[in-house]
Design a protein around this motif. Structure first.
Motif, PDB file in Angstrom:
ATOM      1  N   TRP A 286       0.909  -1.078  -0.018  1.00 13.90           N
ATOM      2  CA  TRP A 286       0.102  -0.005   0.063  1.00 13.90           C
ATOM      3  C   TRP A 286       0.801   1.270  -0.178  1.00 13.90           C
TER       4      TRP A 286
ATOM      5  N   SER B 255       0.589   4.040  -2.907  1.00 11.25           N
ATOM      6  CA  SER B 255       0.169   5.339  -2.386  1.00 11.25           C
ATOM      7  C   SER B 255       0.239   6.478  -3.412  1.00 11.25           C
TER       8      SER B 255
ATOM      9  N   SER C  14      -3.804  -0.893   5.654  1.00 10.48           N
ATOM     10  CA  SER C  14      -3.724  -2.727   5.500  1.00 10.48           C
ATOM     11  C   SER C  14      -4.790  -3.252   6.582  1.00 10.48           C
TER      12      SER C  14
ATOM     13  N   ALA D  28      -4.863  -0.157  -6.659  1.00 10.03           N
ATOM     14  CA  ALA D  28      -5.501  -0.253  -5.512  1.00 10.03           C
ATOM     15  C   ALA D  28      -6.658  -1.254  -5.638  1.00 10.03           C
TER      16      ALA D  28
END
Length: 170
Positions: free
Chosen positions: A66, A70, A87, A109
């Motif tokens: 993640w 980002s 998460s 994502a």
């Protein structure tokens, strides 16, 4: 003290299910072939920390993913702590506090949410199976059956019968 193959150390001289056999020069290859039952037979004080560690590793792995995604997906993650919490939100399906719940149409994502959700569902299934199998093991139930210390041989209608008493405590 008697040297017995099966112990009689429990209440009413019953067995605790321990067999006094010492194995020498035996490899652990058989245990590795059946990992599930090897884990289920472990004490619960080892199972719970092991499963917790597995969840932690899962969260850390996806937190790193993640954090890397980002920048491209405008998730708003600024540091590893934000990524770890994000998460955890994904694993626990708590919900998101992002600027854009659709992640600016970022395909990374979508893939991460899908993969993390599937992995966490499988991890939940494995954890539940291991803990349930451990708790419902019949070995503890077997110690609730008591046998008498004495037996008799008696004659009924000209035939000999061997008799003893059995009681189930539960």
């Amino acid at each position: 003290k008697q040297n017995r193959l099966v112990d009689r150390l429990d209440a009413f001289s019953q067995s605790r299910g321990k067999i006094r056999i010492v194995r020498q020069h035996v490899s652990n290859r058989l245990a590795y072939r059946d990992v599930f039952h090897s884990i289920v037979e472990a004490p619960l004080r080892k199972i719970i920390p092991g499963l917790t560690l597995l969840y932690l590793v899962n969260c850390i792995f996806f937190a790193l993913l993640w954090w890397a995604a980002s920048k491209d997906c405008d998730v708003g993650i600024r540091n590893f702590n934000n990524a770890f919490i994000f998460s955890t939100f994904t694993i626990m399906t708590i919900g998101y506090g992002t600027r854009d719940v659709f992640f600016d149409d970022c395909w990374e994502a979508s893939v991460l949410i899908f993969l993390e959700s599937i992995v966490s569902i499988l991890l939940d299934c494995i954890s539940l199976g291991i803990v349930y199998s451990h708790i419902s093991s019949g070995r503890r139930r077997a110690t609730s059956i008591l046998f008498s210390d004495r037996a008799v041989i008696h004659r009924v209608h000209g035939e000999l019968f061997f008799g003893f008493q059995v009681v189930e405590q539960k």
